[in-house]
Design a protein around this motif. Structure first.
Motif, PDB file in Angstrom:
ATOM      1  N   THR A  41       0.806  -1.215   0.000  1.00  0.00           N
ATOM      2  CA  THR A  41       0.000   0.000   0.000  1.00  0.00           C
ATOM      3  C   THR A  41       0.839   1.265   0.000  1.00  0.00           C
ATOM      4  O   THR A  41       1.691   1.466   0.869  1.00  0.00           O
ATOM      5  CB  THR A  41      -0.915   0.052   1.245  1.00  0.00           C
ATOM      6  OG1 THR A  41      -1.673  -1.163   1.342  1.00  0.00           O
ATOM      7  CG2 THR A  41      -1.877   1.225   1.173  1.00  0.00           C
ATOM      8  N   ASP A  42       0.571   2.121  -0.962  1.00  0.00           N
ATOM      9  CA  ASP A  42       1.013   3.507  -0.949  1.00  0.00           C
ATOM     10  C   ASP A  42      -0.192   4.294  -0.465  1.00  0.00           C
ATOM     11  O   ASP A  42      -1.224   4.331  -1.148  1.00  0.00           O
ATOM     12  CB  ASP A  42       1.430   3.950  -2.350  1.00  0.00           C
ATOM     13  CG  ASP A  42       1.816   5.423  -2.428  1.00  0.00           C
ATOM     14  OD1 ASP A  42       1.522   6.179  -1.483  1.00  0.00           O
ATOM     15  OD2 ASP A  42       2.398   5.821  -3.461  1.00  0.00           O
ATOM     16  N   VAL A  43      -0.098   4.915   0.709  1.00  0.00           N
ATOM     17  CA  VAL A  43      -1.282   5.542   1.296  1.00  0.00           C
ATOM     18  C   VAL A  43      -1.811   6.712   0.473  1.00  0.00           C
ATOM     19  O   VAL A  43      -2.958   7.140   0.665  1.00  0.00           O
ATOM     20  CB  VAL A  43      -1.021   6.004   2.747  1.00  0.00           C
ATOM     21  CG1 VAL A  43      -0.809   4.806   3.656  1.00  0.00           C
ATOM     22  CG2 VAL A  43       0.143   6.991   2.821  1.00  0.00           C
ATOM     23  N   THR A  44      -0.998   7.224  -0.453  1.00  0.00           N
ATOM     24  CA  THR A  44      -1.480   8.318  -1.298  1.00  0.00           C
ATOM     25  C   THR A  44      -2.285   7.811  -2.486  1.00  0.00           C
ATOM     26  O   THR A  44      -2.853   8.606  -3.232  1.00  0.00           O
ATOM     27  CB  THR A  44      -0.305   9.169  -1.819  1.00  0.00           C
ATOM     28  OG1 THR A  44       0.495   8.393  -2.720  1.00  0.00           O
ATOM     29  CG2 THR A  44       0.566   9.666  -0.678  1.00  0.00           C
ATOM     30  N   SER A  45      -2.340   6.498  -2.667  1.00  0.00           N
ATOM     31  CA  SER A  45      -3.050   5.895  -3.792  1.00  0.00           C
ATOM     32  C   SER A  45      -4.440   5.430  -3.379  1.00  0.00           C
ATOM     33  O   SER A  45      -4.578   4.572  -2.498  1.00  0.00           O
ATOM     34  CB  SER A  45      -2.254   4.703  -4.342  1.00  0.00           C
ATOM     35  OG  SER A  45      -3.049   3.899  -5.191  1.00  0.00           O
TER      36      SER A  45
END
Length: 258
Positions: free
Chosen positions: A60-64
């Motif tokens: 997970t990329d939290v900005t995605s």
């Protein structure tokens, strides 16, 4: 009525190291099932394997939006839903606004990246976690779940070179109460922790002399915080039904100097 850990489903961002990892490990010890969210190249997959069937890794990329939605889907498909979301993912830079000696200004893209990961990323997880938590049947007190965010004492005592980091963490502090109010009618509590100096991988890169100096700057106890002490506070915030809309410092009484 408390939200007991036995059997609850939680999601922890930044869960492969530092404060996030300590939270994941404590939750599993207490009987919770955990979705570990971290970047693909992190140790998230290895950690999930070590912890067994009550943990799973979701890159997970939290900005995605897409990545976070996939993490929510993992929680629902693998564990049946979501009760608790903990935001620990974050980055920082140490750059002064203007360096007169080198006639160099803080790069705008560096400032934007820190805000995007720490503040926007936290909000991205909050909004999507709230949507999934809302599907839960409320308990006797009308509670459906809990969201815990991570700010920093830098939100209040920002030092030189911390404009971006302090702004991002101050934003998390600032949105805690309005989001708690937004979600109150759905029985979802929202709180934020502001840690001081903790013995995380980031501080672990510093020379031992520097680490000892930082430890002695804490009034009491004069030591760096242990990540599980942070995780213990997360557990308290989950379990205590009256904790809502609060920002709690955990810092040994330190007030950072300029």
């Amino acid at each position: 009525m408390t939200l007991l850990f036995q059997g609850i489903v939680s999601l922890v961002t930044g869960g492969a190291s530092g404060l996030g990892r300590a939270t994941v490990e404590r939750f599993v010890r207490e009987g919770a099932r955990v979705v570990i969210c971290d970047l693909p190249k992190s140790h998230g997959e290895k950690l999930a394997q070590e912890l067994g069937s009550n943990a799973t890794f979701s890159p997970t990329d939290v900005t995605s939006e897409e990545d976070v939605k996939k993490a929510m889907e993992t929680a629902k498909k693998q564990f049946g839903g979501l009760n608790v979301a903990v935001n620990c993912a974050g980055i920082g830079v140490a750059v002064v606004t203007y360096n007169a000696g080198k006639d160099r200004v803080h790069k705008l893209e560096e400032f934007q990246r820190v805000i995007n990961v720490n503040l926007v990323g936290t909000f991205n997880v909050i909004r999507l976690a709230a949507q999934l938590i809302n599907q839960n049947e409320p308990n006797a007190d009308g509670q459906r779940g809990v969201i815990v965010n991570t700010a920093s004492v830098a939100a209040f005592d920002g030092q030189r070179g911390q404009a971006a980091y302090s702004a991002s963490k101050g934003g998390i502090v600032g949105m805690t109460l309005p989001i708690a109010r937004d979600l109150a009618s759905r029985g979802i509590r929202v709180n934020t922790i502001a840690p001081g100096l903790f013995d995380t991988p980031l501080l672990g890169e510093l020379p031992e002399k520097v680490r000892k100096f930082l430890a002695t700057s804490v009034p009491f106890p004069q030591k760096l915080g242990v990540p599980d002490e942070f995780a213990h506070l997360v557990q308290f915030l989950v379990e205590n039904p009256m904790m809502n809309g609060e920002v709690i410092r955990i810092d040994g009484g330190i007030r950072m100097q300029p």
